[in-house]
Write an enzyme that holds these catalytic residues in place. Structure first.
Site, PDB file in Angstrom:
ATOM      1  N   ALA A  11       0.838  -1.204   0.000  1.00 49.36           N
ATOM      2  CA  ALA A  11       0.000   0.000   0.000  1.00 49.36           C
ATOM      3  C   ALA A  11       0.871   1.251   0.000  1.00 49.36           C
ATOM      4  O   ALA A  11       0.635   2.199  -0.755  1.00 49.36           O
ATOM      5  CB  ALA A  11      -0.928  -0.005   1.209  1.00 49.36           C
ATOM      6  N   SER A  39       9.277   0.997   8.837  1.00 46.25           N
ATOM      7  CA  SER A  39      10.026   0.338   9.899  1.00 46.25           C
ATOM      8  C   SER A  39      10.685  -0.911   9.353  1.00 46.25           C
ATOM      9  O   SER A  39      10.068  -1.684   8.626  1.00 46.25           O
ATOM     10  CB  SER A  39       9.046  -0.044  11.009  1.00 46.25           C
ATOM     11  N   LYS A  78      -3.180 -13.659 -14.519  1.00 45.16           N
ATOM     12  CA  LYS A  78      -4.377 -14.192 -13.871  1.00 45.16           C
ATOM     13  C   LYS A  78      -5.575 -13.752 -14.697  1.00 45.16           C
ATOM     14  O   LYS A  78      -5.743 -12.553 -14.934  1.00 45.16           O
ATOM     15  CB  LYS A  78      -4.486 -13.636 -12.446  1.00 45.16           C
ATOM     16  N   PRO A  96     -14.604 -15.272 -14.671  1.00 44.31           N
ATOM     17  CA  PRO A  96     -13.627 -14.757 -15.634  1.00 44.31           C
ATOM     18  C   PRO A  96     -13.581 -13.236 -15.578  1.00 44.31           C
ATOM     19  O   PRO A  96     -14.586 -12.602 -15.262  1.00 44.31           O
ATOM     20  CB  PRO A  96     -14.192 -15.238 -16.978  1.00 44.31           C
ATOM     21  N   VAL A 181       8.055   5.081  13.593  1.00 50.55           N
ATOM     22  CA  VAL A 181       7.296   6.216  14.134  1.00 50.55           C
ATOM     23  C   VAL A 181       6.897   5.851  15.566  1.00 50.55           C
ATOM     24  O   VAL A 181       6.218   4.849  15.791  1.00 50.55           O
ATOM     25  CB  VAL A 181       6.055   6.501  13.266  1.00 50.55           C
ATOM     26  N   LEU A 327      -4.325  -1.805   4.376  1.00 43.37           N
ATOM     27  CA  LEU A 327      -4.936  -2.547   5.483  1.00 43.37           C
ATOM     28  C   LEU A 327      -5.346  -1.626   6.620  1.00 43.37           C
ATOM     29  O   LEU A 327      -6.259  -1.945   7.379  1.00 43.37           O
ATOM     30  CB  LEU A 327      -3.963  -3.619   5.993  1.00 43.37           C
ATOM     31  N   THR A 338      -9.584  -8.259  -3.183  1.00 41.98           N
ATOM     32  CA  THR A 338      -9.959  -6.843  -3.125  1.00 41.98           C
ATOM     33  C   THR A 338      -8.941  -5.975  -2.379  1.00 41.98           C
ATOM     34  O   THR A 338      -9.070  -4.755  -2.370  1.00 41.98           O
ATOM     35  CB  THR A 338     -11.334  -6.673  -2.453  1.00 41.98           C
ATOM     36  N   GLY A 339      -7.933  -6.591  -1.728  1.00 35.47           N
ATOM     37  CA  GLY A 339      -6.991  -5.817  -0.902  1.00 35.47           C
ATOM     38  C   GLY A 339      -6.267  -4.735  -1.702  1.00 35.47           C
ATOM     39  O   GLY A 339      -6.366  -3.542  -1.392  1.00 35.47           O
TER      40      GLY A 339
HETATM   41  P1  FAD Z   1       1.667  -4.078   5.402  1.00 36.59           P
HETATM   42  O1  FAD Z   1       2.222  -4.927   4.324  1.00 36.59           O
HETATM   43  O2  FAD Z   1       1.418  -4.714   6.743  1.00 36.59           O
HETATM   44  O3  FAD Z   1       2.673  -2.853   5.594  1.00 36.59           O
HETATM   45  C1  FAD Z   1       2.679  -2.064   6.750  1.00 36.59           C
HETATM   46  C2  FAD Z   1       3.925  -1.184   6.716  1.00 36.59           C
HETATM   47  O4  FAD Z   1       3.848  -0.255   7.800  1.00 36.59           O
HETATM   48  C3  FAD Z   1       5.232  -1.935   6.870  1.00 36.59           C
HETATM   49  O5  FAD Z   1       6.184  -1.400   5.990  1.00 36.59           O
HETATM   50  C4  FAD Z   1       5.657  -1.616   8.313  1.00 36.59           C
HETATM   51  O6  FAD Z   1       7.046  -1.608   8.460  1.00 36.59           O
HETATM   52  C5  FAD Z   1       5.079  -0.202   8.445  1.00 36.59           C
HETATM   53  N1  FAD Z   1       4.863   0.209   9.820  1.00 36.59           N
HETATM   54  C6  FAD Z   1       3.984  -0.272  10.738  1.00 36.59           C
HETATM   55  N2  FAD Z   1       4.085   0.403  11.890  1.00 36.59           N
HETATM   56  C7  FAD Z   1       5.049   1.365  11.709  1.00 36.59           C
HETATM   57  C8  FAD Z   1       5.629   2.361  12.528  1.00 36.59           C
HETATM   58  N3  FAD Z   1       5.253   2.549  13.813  1.00 36.59           N
HETATM   59  N4  FAD Z   1       6.607   3.151  11.995  1.00 36.59           N
HETATM   60  C9  FAD Z   1       7.021   2.993  10.719  1.00 36.59           C
HETATM   61  N5  FAD Z   1       6.490   2.050   9.895  1.00 36.59           N
HETATM   62  C10 FAD Z   1       5.535   1.252  10.390  1.00 36.59           C
HETATM   63  N6  FAD Z   1      -4.760  -8.496  -1.327  1.00 36.59           N
HETATM   64  C11 FAD Z   1      -4.892  -8.726  -2.642  1.00 36.59           C
HETATM   65  O7  FAD Z   1      -5.047  -7.783  -3.412  1.00 36.59           O
HETATM   66  N7  FAD Z   1      -4.862  -9.996  -3.132  1.00 36.59           N
HETATM   67  C12 FAD Z   1      -4.710 -11.080  -2.333  1.00 36.59           C
HETATM   68  O8  FAD Z   1      -4.656 -12.201  -2.818  1.00 36.59           O
HETATM   69  C13 FAD Z   1      -4.599 -10.859  -0.920  1.00 36.59           C
HETATM   70  N8  FAD Z   1      -4.455 -11.894  -0.080  1.00 36.59           N
HETATM   71  C14 FAD Z   1      -4.374 -11.641   1.260  1.00 36.59           C
HETATM   72  C15 FAD Z   1      -4.313 -12.716   2.158  1.00 36.59           C
HETATM   73  C16 FAD Z   1      -4.300 -12.489   3.523  1.00 36.59           C
HETATM   74  C17 FAD Z   1      -4.283 -13.645   4.473  1.00 36.59           C
HETATM   75  C18 FAD Z   1      -4.292 -11.148   4.022  1.00 36.59           C
HETATM   76  C19 FAD Z   1      -4.252 -10.874   5.502  1.00 36.59           C
HETATM   77  C20 FAD Z   1      -4.316 -10.080   3.144  1.00 36.59           C
HETATM   78  C21 FAD Z   1      -4.378 -10.317   1.758  1.00 36.59           C
HETATM   79  N9  FAD Z   1      -4.461  -9.254   0.858  1.00 36.59           N
HETATM   80  C22 FAD Z   1      -4.614  -9.505  -0.463  1.00 36.59           C
HETATM   81  C23 FAD Z   1      -4.361  -7.862   1.305  1.00 36.59           C
HETATM   82  C24 FAD Z   1      -2.950  -7.361   0.996  1.00 36.59           C
HETATM   83  O9  FAD Z   1      -1.998  -8.197   1.630  1.00 36.59           O
HETATM   84  C25 FAD Z   1      -2.762  -5.933   1.483  1.00 36.59           C
HETATM   85  O10 FAD Z   1      -3.840  -5.146   1.027  1.00 36.59           O
HETATM   86  C26 FAD Z   1      -1.488  -5.329   0.924  1.00 36.59           C
HETATM   87  O11 FAD Z   1      -0.378  -6.183   1.146  1.00 36.59           O
HETATM   88  C27 FAD Z   1      -1.205  -3.989   1.536  1.00 36.59           C
HETATM   89  O12 FAD Z   1      -0.759  -4.130   2.867  1.00 36.59           O
HETATM   90  P2  FAD Z   1      -0.287  -2.826   3.623  1.00 36.59           P
HETATM   91  O13 FAD Z   1       0.816  -2.209   2.861  1.00 36.59           O
HETATM   92  O14 FAD Z   1      -1.477  -2.009   3.939  1.00 36.59           O
HETATM   93  O15 FAD Z   1       0.267  -3.389   5.024  1.00 36.59           O
END
Ligand code: FAD
Length: 416
Positions: A11, A39, A78, A96, A181, A327, A338-339
């Site tokens: 994200a 982090s 895909k 599809p 942070v 997330l 949908t993530g």
């Molecule tokens: P994260 O990857 O958790 O990143 C969080 C970031 O914040 C990290 O870099 C961490 O270091 C940083 N951080 C946290 N706290 C601090 C702090 N205090 N200071 C500095 N940095 C900090 N999505 C899809 O589109 N397709 C899929 O097939 C799919 N499958 C999934 C399966 C599972 C089981 C799950 C749980 C999720 C799935 N998703 C899927 C969702 C997808 O994984 C997320 O939408 C996507 O990876 C984005 O994650 P994110 O970057 O929000 O969070």
């Protein structure tokens, strides 16, 4: 205008690369300065491997060549999701990505309903299922980047994807900081003035993007924005992820679709990457044992990772000068991928409404309304996969198909 993205998962890096490329252009002077802090200790969730066709538009706007992206992120095509055993044991259907363009007077669905229904509906609207079953790609090698006659998306390695976007964004001038942070400083009106880090830095910005994943450091912990749970409509709340190298279970082709097989208390994902397969399975504590039994003895020595999640969304993802994307803004469950789609929607709409001149009130309301609608539509769509099942063989399926588990909006559509 200074934007600080907090968090460097998929994200965070999609957001930073997209804002920089779309608002500033590539190779031109910057009017918006984008920085990202992540982090090293906390790390990324490392899943999120299946996408939907919107990802092509996102990558195109980020201006990354398709082949370079695919090679760097171990991506494969895909074209669909194949749902095994969802309606009942032994049955399968495809979702599809391609279909004949629906026009205002499209009577295709009605015609199919009036037919003997011996051919599945999906097969009457696209040749894509044939391509899936033949193991063929959705495009030819000399088709232009992100173009093709048939709609498609990708499977990819989530870690490598984030790293690819990180390298691209940093090379274009996005400021990258590695630090935690630890404190957030607010103004009297409640906006975020700066974040403070463990190493003693204080970083100011005009707009903060919370991409800290489930930690919700800014939107939840600092601003206290409530979380609306979807657990009444989506029962799955955990996953076991396992990476299976191809040499453990060789396949003739890398499958150009994802398979979601319904099991006793949830379902198992099978995602073919270019160098391995990724599988998730959602149930309770016995999930790992059931996943291993489903995969077979070739997985006995492979490690599995348990991930827990709460299905729901942040009520208002944009509050003050902080926008939650990824997330931290919400998560439904992995079915229908949908993530990353919500990340794409969020950042795309943010660029459309970008507060270049400071005032944010009206923009915030529009943004929050649009995102709420997107989540609600998606909850209905995913909920439909469960409630239309004919399975009643386990407590999970009896509960997932109970009348009170149908979302009210979906119920209204069923009654139409
Ligand atoms: P994260 O990857 O958790 O990143 C969080 C970031 O914040 C990290 O870099 C961490 O270091 C940083 N951080 C946290 N706290 C601090 C702090 N205090 N200071 C500095 N940095 C900090 N999505 C899809 O589109 N397709 C899929 O097939 C799919 N499958 C999934 C399966 C599972 C089981 C799950 C749980 C999720 C799935 N998703 C899927 C969702 C997808 O994984 C997320 O939408 C996507 O990876 C984005 O994650 P994110 O970057 O929000 O969070």
């Amino acid at each position: 205008m200074r934007v600080l993205v907090v968090g460097g998962g998929s994200a965070g890096w999609i957001t930073a690369a997209y804002l920089d490329a779309v608002l500033n252009g590539v190779g031109t002077p910057k009017s918006v300065l984008v920085g990202l802090i992540e982090s090293e200790k906390i790390g990324r969730i490392g899943v999120g491997e299946a996408t939907i066709p919107t990802i092509k538009r996102t990558l195109e706007r980020i201006q990354i060549p398709e082949r370079a992206f695919m090679e760097a992120a171990d991506a494969t095509f895909k074209q669909a999701i194949r749902f095994d055993n969802w309606l009942h044991e032994g049955h399968h259907y495809y979702h599809p990505f391609d279909r004949l363009t629906a026009t205002r007077f499209d009577r295709h669905g009605l015609r199919w309903l009036a037919s003997d229904r011996s051919v599945p509906y999906a097969e009457t609207v696209t040749p894509q299922i044939k391509l899936c079953e033949e193991g063929l790609a959705p495009k030819r090698p000399d088709d232009r980047d992100y173009q093709g006659n048939i709609a498609y998306a990708y499977h990819m390695d989530a870690e490598k994807f984030a790293e690819t976007l990180r390298d691209l964004a940093v090379a274009r001038g996005v400021h990258h900081m590695i630090d935690d942070v630890s404190e957030v400083e607010q103004t009297e009106s409640g906006d975020i003035a700066a974040v403070k880090t463990e190493s003693g830095k204080r970083i100011e910005a005009d707009l903060f993007i919370d991409c800290t994943g489930f930690a919700r450091v800014l939107i939840g912990k600092t601003l206290g924005v409530p979380f609306e749970s979807y657990k009444d409509w989506l029962l799955c709340d955990g996953a076991v992820a396992m990476r299976v190298p191809y040499d453990k279970k060789p396949q003739k082709n890398v499958r150009p679709y994802t398979t979601a097989t319904a099991l006793s208390s949830g379902w198992v994902w099978d995602i073919g990457l270019s160098d391995r397969r990724g599988t998730d399975f959602l149930t309770d504590e016995e999930a790992e044992a059931e996943l291993r039994a489903h995969e077979g003895p070739h997985c006995d020595d492979l490690p599995a990772r348990v991930l827990k999640f709460n299905s729901g969304r942040t009520e208002t993802p944009w509050v003050g000068n902080c926008v939650a994307i990824g997330l931290s803004a919400g998560f439904l469950e992995p079915l229908e991928s949908t993530g990353l789609y919500f990340v794409e929607e969020g950042v795309d709409y943010l660029t459309e409404l970008f507060p270049r001149f400071g005032a944010m009130d009206q923009l915030r309301d529009l943004y929050n309304q649009r995102m709420r609608e997107r989540y609600e539509e998606s909850v209905d769509f995913i909920n439909m996969h469960y409630v239309l099942s004919q399975r009643r063989d386990t407590p999970f399926w009896r509960e997932a198909t109970a009348a009170h588990r149908v979302t009210p909006r979906l119920q209204a559509l069923f009654e139409r």
